[in-house]
Structure formats: structure tokens, C-alpha cells
Design a protein around this motif. Structure first.
Motif, PDB file in Angstrom:
ATOM      1  N   GLY A  48      13.553  52.687   1.513  1.00  0.00           N
ATOM      2  CA  GLY A  48      12.579  51.858   2.232  1.00  0.00           C
ATOM      3  C   GLY A  48      12.858  50.398   1.965  1.00  0.00           C
ATOM      4  N   HIS A  49      12.345  49.555   2.852  1.00  0.00           N
ATOM      5  CA  HIS A  49      12.595  48.127   2.731  1.00  0.00           C
ATOM      6  C   HIS A  49      11.897  47.515   1.519  1.00  0.00           C
ATOM      7  CE1 HIS A  49      14.221  48.572   6.714  1.00  0.00           C
ATOM      8  NE2 HIS A  49      14.772  47.386   6.547  1.00  0.00           N
ATOM      9  N   ASN A  50      12.226  46.240   1.224  1.00  0.00           N
ATOM     10  CA  ASN A  50      11.570  45.521   0.129  1.00  0.00           C
ATOM     11  C   ASN A  50      10.058  45.572   0.320  1.00  0.00           C
ATOM     12  OD1 ASN A  50      14.229  43.255   0.428  1.00  0.00           O
ATOM     13  ND2 ASN A  50      13.849  44.449  -1.387  1.00  0.00           N
ATOM     14  N   GLY A  51       9.362  45.896  -0.746  1.00  0.00           N
ATOM     15  CA  GLY A  51       7.900  45.897  -0.703  1.00  0.00           C
ATOM     16  C   GLY A  51       7.295  47.132  -0.061  1.00  0.00           C
ATOM     17  N   ALA A  52       8.125  48.141   0.256  1.00  0.00           N
ATOM     18  CA  ALA A  52       7.613  49.345   0.939  1.00  0.00           C
ATOM     19  C   ALA A  52       6.674  50.160   0.046  1.00  0.00           C
ATOM     20  CB  ALA A  52       8.778  50.216   1.391  1.00  0.00           C
ATOM     21  N   GLY A  53       6.919  50.108  -1.277  1.00  0.00           N
ATOM     22  CA  GLY A  53       6.073  50.871  -2.203  1.00  0.00           C
ATOM     23  C   GLY A  53       6.857  51.861  -3.065  1.00  0.00           C
ATOM     24  N   LYS A  54       8.187  51.734  -3.087  1.00  0.00           N
ATOM     25  CA  LYS A  54       9.031  52.698  -3.825  1.00  0.00           C
ATOM     26  C   LYS A  54       8.788  52.635  -5.337  1.00  0.00           C
ATOM     27  CE  LYS A  54      12.779  50.736  -2.237  1.00  0.00           C
ATOM     28  NZ  LYS A  54      12.116  49.630  -1.492  1.00  0.00           N
ATOM     29  N   THR A  55       8.827  51.405  -5.878  1.00  0.00           N
ATOM     30  CA  THR A  55       8.605  51.264  -7.326  1.00  0.00           C
ATOM     31  C   THR A  55       7.213  51.740  -7.696  1.00  0.00           C
ATOM     32  OG1 THR A  55      10.142  49.431  -7.498  1.00  0.00           O
ATOM     33  CG2 THR A  55       8.458  49.551  -9.211  1.00  0.00           C
ATOM     34  N   THR A  56       6.242  51.416  -6.863  1.00  0.00           N
ATOM     35  CA  THR A  56       4.860  51.842  -7.118  1.00  0.00           C
ATOM     36  C   THR A  56       4.792  53.372  -7.182  1.00  0.00           C
ATOM     37  OG1 THR A  56       4.077  49.861  -5.972  1.00  0.00           O
ATOM     38  CG2 THR A  56       2.483  51.650  -6.268  1.00  0.00           C
ATOM     39  N   LEU A  57       5.494  54.043  -6.264  1.00  0.00           N
ATOM     40  CA  LEU A  57       5.490  55.513  -6.254  1.00  0.00           C
ATOM     41  C   LEU A  57       6.130  56.052  -7.546  1.00  0.00           C
ATOM     42  CD1 LEU A  57       4.818  58.048  -4.578  1.00  0.00           C
ATOM     43  CD2 LEU A  57       7.139  57.939  -3.655  1.00  0.00           C
ATOM     44  N   LEU A  58       7.224  55.433  -7.985  1.00  0.00           N
ATOM     45  CA  LEU A  58       7.865  55.869  -9.232  1.00  0.00           C
ATOM     46  C   LEU A  58       6.960  55.627 -10.440  1.00  0.00           C
ATOM     47  CD1 LEU A  58      10.492  56.300  -7.596  1.00  0.00           C
ATOM     48  CD2 LEU A  58      11.721  55.214  -9.445  1.00  0.00           C
ATOM     49  N   ARG A  59       6.291  54.476 -10.449  1.00  0.00           N
ATOM     50  CA  ARG A  59       5.411  54.158 -11.582  1.00  0.00           C
ATOM     51  C   ARG A  59       4.229  55.127 -11.634  1.00  0.00           C
ATOM     52  NH1 ARG A  59       3.476  48.417 -11.826  1.00  0.00           N
ATOM     53  NH2 ARG A  59       3.517  48.699 -14.074  1.00  0.00           N
ATOM     54  N   LEU A  60       3.699  55.478 -10.464  1.00  0.00           N
ATOM     55  CA  LEU A  60       2.612  56.464 -10.424  1.00  0.00           C
ATOM     56  C   LEU A  60       3.104  57.818 -10.936  1.00  0.00           C
ATOM     57  CD1 LEU A  60       1.153  55.490  -6.946  1.00  0.00           C
ATOM     58  CD2 LEU A  60      -0.229  55.662  -9.027  1.00  0.00           C
ATOM     59  N   THR A  61       4.325  58.177 -10.545  1.00  0.00           N
ATOM     60  CA  THR A  61       4.890  59.470 -10.955  1.00  0.00           C
ATOM     61  C   THR A  61       5.109  59.496 -12.471  1.00  0.00           C
ATOM     62  OG1 THR A  61       6.023  59.486  -8.823  1.00  0.00           O
ATOM     63  CG2 THR A  61       6.727  61.137 -10.432  1.00  0.00           C
ATOM     64  N   SER A  62       5.467  58.333 -13.036  1.00  0.00           N
ATOM     65  CA  SER A  62       5.722  58.279 -14.480  1.00  0.00           C
ATOM     66  C   SER A  62       4.426  58.282 -15.294  1.00  0.00           C
ATOM     67  CB  SER A  62       6.523  57.022 -14.823  1.00  0.00           C
ATOM     68  OG  SER A  62       5.675  55.887 -14.776  1.00  0.00           O
ATOM     69  N   GLY A  63       3.300  58.065 -14.624  1.00  0.00           N
ATOM     70  CA  GLY A  63       2.017  58.070 -15.332  1.00  0.00           C
ATOM     71  C   GLY A  63       1.655  56.730 -15.955  1.00  0.00           C
ATOM     72  N   ILE A  64       2.411  55.675 -15.630  1.00  0.00           N
ATOM     73  CA  ILE A  64       2.092  54.336 -16.160  1.00  0.00           C
ATOM     74  C   ILE A  64       0.842  53.789 -15.465  1.00  0.00           C
ATOM     75  CG2 ILE A  64       2.918  51.919 -16.280  1.00  0.00           C
ATOM     76  CD1 ILE A  64       5.747  52.977 -16.313  1.00  0.00           C
ATOM     77  N   ILE A  65       0.726  54.092 -14.166  1.00  0.00           N
ATOM     78  CA  ILE A  65      -0.455  53.695 -13.398  1.00  0.00           C
ATOM     79  C   ILE A  65      -1.034  54.945 -12.720  1.00  0.00           C
ATOM     80  CG2 ILE A  65       0.173  51.263 -13.031  1.00  0.00           C
ATOM     81  CD1 ILE A  65       1.352  52.029 -10.322  1.00  0.00           C
ATOM     82  N   TYR A  66      -2.260  54.823 -12.260  1.00  0.00           N
ATOM     83  CA  TYR A  66      -2.969  56.014 -11.744  1.00  0.00           C
ATOM     84  C   TYR A  66      -3.331  55.855 -10.270  1.00  0.00           C
ATOM     85  CZ  TYR A  66      -3.479  56.528 -16.741  1.00  0.00           C
ATOM     86  OH  TYR A  66      -3.210  56.624 -18.078  1.00  0.00           O
TER      87      TYR A  66
END
Ligand SMILES: Nc1ncnc2c1ncn2[C@@H]1O[C@H](COP(=O)(O)OP(=O)(O)OP(=O)(O)O)[C@@H](O)[C@H]1O
Length: 242
Positions: free
Chosen positions: A36-54
Motif C-alpha cells: 500500500g502507498h505511504n500512510g495507507a496503514g501498513k505499519t499500524t496494522l503490524l503494530r496492532l498485530t504485535s500487541g504494542i497498540i490495541y
């Protein structure tokens, strides 16, 4: 292995929605590319999957557990590498291994093995703060792998690494998949995902545009990516990208 069910996320109450009801699954043993393009939400999805954020709403289940319950069996390599500049390479590895289920004898043995594999053994006692970006990336990968995770989350692993390190990265990912691990890899490098991936998802402005298994002998990731994004944009009356 991973189930995303109507996942919504915003960083703060009054901030915009970052993920908009994402629903899809990743199979056990997949090397899954998140595109996905810059800012699409990829890192956010990974961080949610890692349990760092909810999640704000919806759920993520990994082997039927919420991410916090799966933490010891997964490793997350953030784009910023997540290694400690004030520790040596060996200390970084031993620390990361100690967070997993690995016993002390195994930790020492595996830490040395990974340093050899990634061509860093002669530098094991360096403080890593002085290292180049590419060397840090290699160490970060070793740190992620040293605890033998069942699930490996890699955010932009090819950023800033030289062609030789890229080859090493590709062979390590293939080897790790053969050992049975599942991987979720965010990347802008479509050729890289084409080479290692067997499933992909495409995210645009927090919405899932596409998710499927891929057969790169039949269709290239690059073609799927542009076709799917253009189709999505046409349907949503946005501009085409090519
Ligand atoms: N800590 C934060 N607080 C508020 N907003 C954030 C935060 N981190 C990211 N965002 C916003 O969330 C959105 C998605 O960011 P994210 O990093 O997940 O995208 P990405 O697809 O990984 O982008 P890129 O390809 O550029 O790395 C962006 O609009 C970004 O500005």
C-alpha cells in the motif's frame, strides 16, 4: 493463523480513522506481503498485530489468542530496527532471545550462529550505535529470529540495505518459512514480495483493497498491485495511479 475481524483503529479519539473495518485471514506458514502507498496503514496494522497498540474496535486473533497472549511466540522488527545503540551486537541478541522461550545455553549458541550467518561475527562486541543502517538492519533481523518465533512481523525490511544483504535477507526468509514460521512483511519493494511472498494484502487509506494467495508464475505482484488499486480507485471515483 491470524484473523482480523472488523478491525478499526485511530491513534486518538479526535484523530482520523486509520484502519476502517479490516477483515481478512493469514494462513499458517504464509509469507504474507502487506502492500500500500505511504500512510495507507501498513505499519499500524503490524503494530496492532504485535500487541504494542490495541484496536479501537474489532479483534485480532493469532492461533485463537489475542496478540498479548502470543507475544512470546512472535517477533516484530520495526522500520526503525528496534535495537539498542548502547548495547553490543551480542548483548542485543542475548537480550532479545531472553524475551522468548529459549533457554540460556541455546541463547548463547543461537546468538553466535546468527552473527555468523549475517556476516557480523567479527563485530559482535561493537556498540551498535556506530554501525551503518544496513548493518543495523541485519542485526535487527537476527534479533527478530533468535527466539525462533512462530510469527515474524517485518516492517520495511529491505529499506537501506545493499544488494548482497538483500540476497541474505531473501535466503533467511525462505529458510525461516521452511522451518514452519509465518511471516507478515510490509514493503514497497514489489519485486521482493514477488520473490518471497505466497499471499498479499493491499491497503489503501485504511481500507482493505485486496487479499489473496498469489501464484507469481501466473501473475506478477506488480500487476496485481496496480490493477487492484486502479479498480478500487475507479470504484471510489479517485484518480487512477497509472
Ligand atoms: N503515533 C501516531 N499518532 C498519530 N497518527 C499516526 C501515528 N503513527 C502513524 N500515524 C498516522 O497513521 C496513518 C498511517 O500510518 P502508517 O505508518 O501505518 O502508514 P504506512 O502504510 O506504514 O506508511 P509508510 O508506507 O509511509 O510507512 C498516517 O496518516 C500517519 O500519519
Amino acid at each position: 493463523m491470524i484473523k482480523y475481524n472488523e478491525l478499526y483503529f485511530r491513534y486518538r479519539k479526535k484523530n482520523p480513522q486509520i484502519l476502517n473495518g479490516i477483515t481478512f485471514n493469514i494462513n499458517q506458514g504464509d509469507v504474507h506481503g502487506v502492500l500500500g502507498h505511504n500512510g495507507a496503514g501498513k505499519t499500524t496494522l503490524l503494530r496492532l498485530t504485535s500487541g504494542i497498540i490495541y484496536p479501537t474496535k474489532g479483534e485480532i486473533l493469532i492461533d485463537n489468542k489475542v496478540p498479548e497472549q502470543f507475544k512470546r511466540y512472535m517477533a516484530y522488527m520495526p522500520e526503525s530496527n528496534g535495537i539498542y545503540d548502547k548495547l553490543t551486537a551480542l548483548q542485543n541478541l542475548k537480550f532479545r532471545a531472553s524475551l522468548s522461550n529459549t533457554n540460556k545455553k541455546e541463547i548463547n549458541q543461537k546468538s553466535e550462529e546468527f552473527l555468523v550467518l549475517l556476516g557480523l561475527i567479527d563485530r559482535r562486541n561493537d556498540l551498535v550505535g556506530i554501525w551503518s543502517n544496513g548493518m543495523k538492519k541485519r542485526l535487527a533481523l537476527a534479533c527478530a529470529l533468535v527466539g525462533s518465533p512462530k510469527l515474524l512481523l517485518l516492517d520495511e525490511p529491505t529499506n537501506g540495505i545493499d544488494p548482497e544483504s538483500l540476497e541474505v535477507l531473501i535466503s533467511i526468509i525462505k529458510h525461516t518459512q521452511r522451518l514452519g514460521a509465518t511471516m507478515m512483511i510490509s514493503s514497497h519493494n514489489l519485486d521482493f514480495i514477488n520473490e518471497i511472498g505466497n499471499s498479499i494484502s493491499i491497503i489503501e487509506k485504511g481500507t482493505l483493497v485486496y487479499n489473496d494467495q498469489i501464484d507469481t508464475n501466473k501473475c506478477k505482484v506488480k500487476d496485481i498491485y496496480f490493477n487492484q488499486l486502479n479498480k478500487f480507485r475507479k470504484d471510489n471515483k479517485d484518480e487512477e495511479i497509472i
